[in-house]
Write a protein that holds these residues in place. Structure first.
Motif, PDB file in Angstrom:
ATOM      1  N   UNK A 246      35.965  30.339  47.594  1.00 11.62           N
ATOM      2  CA  UNK A 246      36.416  31.678  47.085  1.00 11.62           C
ATOM      3  C   UNK A 246      38.037  31.280  46.450  1.00 11.62           C
ATOM      4  N   UNK A 247      38.079  31.734  45.288  1.00 14.20           N
ATOM      5  CA  UNK A 247      39.405  31.748  44.682  1.00 14.20           C
ATOM      6  C   UNK A 247      40.344  32.704  45.054  1.00 14.20           C
ATOM      7  N   UNK A 248      41.760  32.125  45.454  1.00 10.01           N
ATOM      8  CA  UNK A 248      42.586  33.025  46.337  1.00 10.01           C
ATOM      9  C   UNK A 248      43.264  34.051  45.032  1.00 10.01           C
ATOM     10  N   UNK A 249      43.477  33.488  43.918  1.00 12.40           N
ATOM     11  CA  UNK A 249      44.162  34.131  42.702  1.00 12.40           C
ATOM     12  C   UNK A 249      43.152  35.165  42.080  1.00 12.40           C
TER      13      UNK A 249
ATOM     14  N   UNK B 133      40.797  34.271  40.090  1.00 10.70           N
ATOM     15  CA  UNK B 133      40.101  33.862  38.932  1.00 10.70           C
ATOM     16  C   UNK B 133      39.347  32.596  39.235  1.00 10.70           C
TER      17      UNK B 133
ATOM     18  N   UNK C  25      38.129  29.142  38.457  1.00 12.25           N
ATOM     19  CA  UNK C  25      38.442  27.917  37.899  1.00 12.25           C
ATOM     20  C   UNK C  25      37.314  27.128  37.678  1.00 12.25           C
TER      21      UNK C  25
ATOM     22  N   UNK D 132      30.792  30.239  45.261  1.00 13.53           N
ATOM     23  CA  UNK D 132      32.074  30.350  44.545  1.00 13.53           C
ATOM     24  C   UNK D 132      32.639  31.704  44.276  1.00 13.53           C
TER      25      UNK D 132
ATOM     26  N   UNK E  17      45.916  36.348  49.935  1.00 12.37           N
ATOM     27  CA  UNK E  17      45.189  36.704  48.592  1.00 12.37           C
ATOM     28  C   UNK E  17      46.171  37.481  47.743  1.00 12.37           C
TER      29      UNK E  17
ATOM     30  N   UNK F 250      48.830  34.959  46.418  1.00 14.46           N
ATOM     31  CA  UNK F 250      48.088  33.929  45.270  1.00 14.46           C
ATOM     32  C   UNK F 250      47.861  34.692  43.988  1.00 14.46           C
ATOM     33  N   UNK F 251      47.407  35.987  44.101  1.00 14.84           N
ATOM     34  CA  UNK F 251      47.360  36.754  42.820  1.00 14.84           C
ATOM     35  C   UNK F 251      48.620  36.921  42.057  1.00 14.84           C
TER      36      UNK F 251
ATOM     37  N   UNK G 202      48.523  31.338  41.755  1.00 14.22           N
ATOM     38  CA  UNK G 202      48.268  30.020  42.714  1.00 14.22           C
ATOM     39  C   UNK G 202      46.864  29.665  42.592  1.00 14.22           C
TER      40      UNK G 202
ATOM     41  N   UNK H 291      44.608  28.136  44.075  1.00 17.60           N
ATOM     42  CA  UNK H 291      44.129  27.675  45.397  1.00 17.60           C
ATOM     43  C   UNK H 291      42.840  28.001  45.780  1.00 17.60           C
TER      44      UNK H 291
ATOM     45  N   UNK I 103      39.788  28.701  48.892  1.00 15.99           N
ATOM     46  CA  UNK I 103      39.503  28.455  50.182  1.00 15.99           C
ATOM     47  C   UNK I 103      38.150  28.354  50.625  1.00 15.99           C
TER      48      UNK I 103
END
Lengths: 140, 115
Positions: free
Chosen positions: A89-92, A94, A96, A111, B30, B33-34, B38, B40, B42
């Motif tokens: 999973x994307x932390x932000x 968004x 990628x 994902x 989270x 990062x938002x 970032x 990144x 997980x």
């Protein structure tokens, strides 16, 4: 006692992640550092509970290093990781494209960029948690 | 003792360690990062039948590395492997020797019968 033994059995894998200098750690929020016991969280590389290990990766080299750790641990301990049941999973929040490609080649088909993984989804109440910890009145 | 041996990020099963801690930590991560955008990722790793697959020899050598006494090296793996369970119901001893995946179901059945 067996769960404690399981902790010890898993410890070499967790240590291999922690001690890999090339695997970039996540600089955890300062607010989190000051609220948890000293030394418990500074540079966050993973979160683990029982057999669920959630690793944070900054780049694809980190993923290659993680795979090495998994392969080595699997050889010595007989552990086997299921890529198709693992989820990224994307932390932000968004998606990628390069990560999606990389994960696709490694059989990690999930994902997500909109929600955390299932175990945290199942038990978390993000609204309440974030309200509690971001409310100025709740801070010491 | 085990808490002192483990790294500061243990996977539970020790006093004052709850999964809620991880939920909180992940929520904070989270949010950060938002806000910082970032990039990144997980990855939640899934292990296959994790307790069933633990290798006795590896567990023993790990305990040895942790400087557990020799007597523990002999006894501790038996908590994982080759278990035999006996249940005493009103003086009547039931001998159970099942595979681990059936063990919990069996215990539940017996407990249900008791209720």
């Amino acid at each position: 006692l067996s769960p404690l033994l399981f902790n010890i059995a898993l410890e070499p894998f967790l240590l291999s992640i922690l001690q890999d200098q090339q695997m970039v750690s996540y600089q955890s929020p300062s607010i989190l550092r000051c609220m948890l016991p000293e030394g418990s969280i500074s540079n966050l590389k993973y979160l683990a509970y029982a057999d669920d290990v959630c690793v944070f990766l900054h780049n694809q080299n980190g993923f290659n290093l993680l795979q090495s750790c998994m392969a080595y641990y699997g050889r010595v301990s007989n552990a086997r990781f299921n890529e198709h049941n693992s989820e990224a999973f994307s932390l932000n929040g968004k998606r990628d494209a390069s990560w999606a490609d990389k994960l696709g080649t490694l059989r990690i088909t999930t994902y997500s960029h909109l929600s955390p993984p299932r175990i945290y989804r199942a038990i978390s109440i993000p609204g309440i948690l974030l309200t509690l910890y971001y409310s100025p009145t709740s801070l010491p | 003792l085990v808490k002192k041996l483990l790294n500061p990020y243990p996977p539970g099963f020790i006093p004052s360690k709850f999964i809620d801690d991880n939920v909180l930590a992940l929520s904070m991560v989270l949010e950060q990062a938002k806000s910082l955008e970032l990039s990144v990722v997980g990855i939640l790793l899934d292990q296959e039948k994790v307790c069933d697959r633990i290798n006795a020899g590896n567990l023993k050598s790990t305990l040895h590395k942790f400087a557990f006494p020799q007597s523990s090296l002999i006894v501790s793996p038996k908590l994982f492997f080759g278990n035999k369970v006996q249940i005493n119901i009103n003086g009547s001893l039931l001998n159970l020797s099942y595979k681990k995946d059936a063990f919990v179901r069996t215990i539940r059945c017996h407990l249900y019968c008791l209720t």
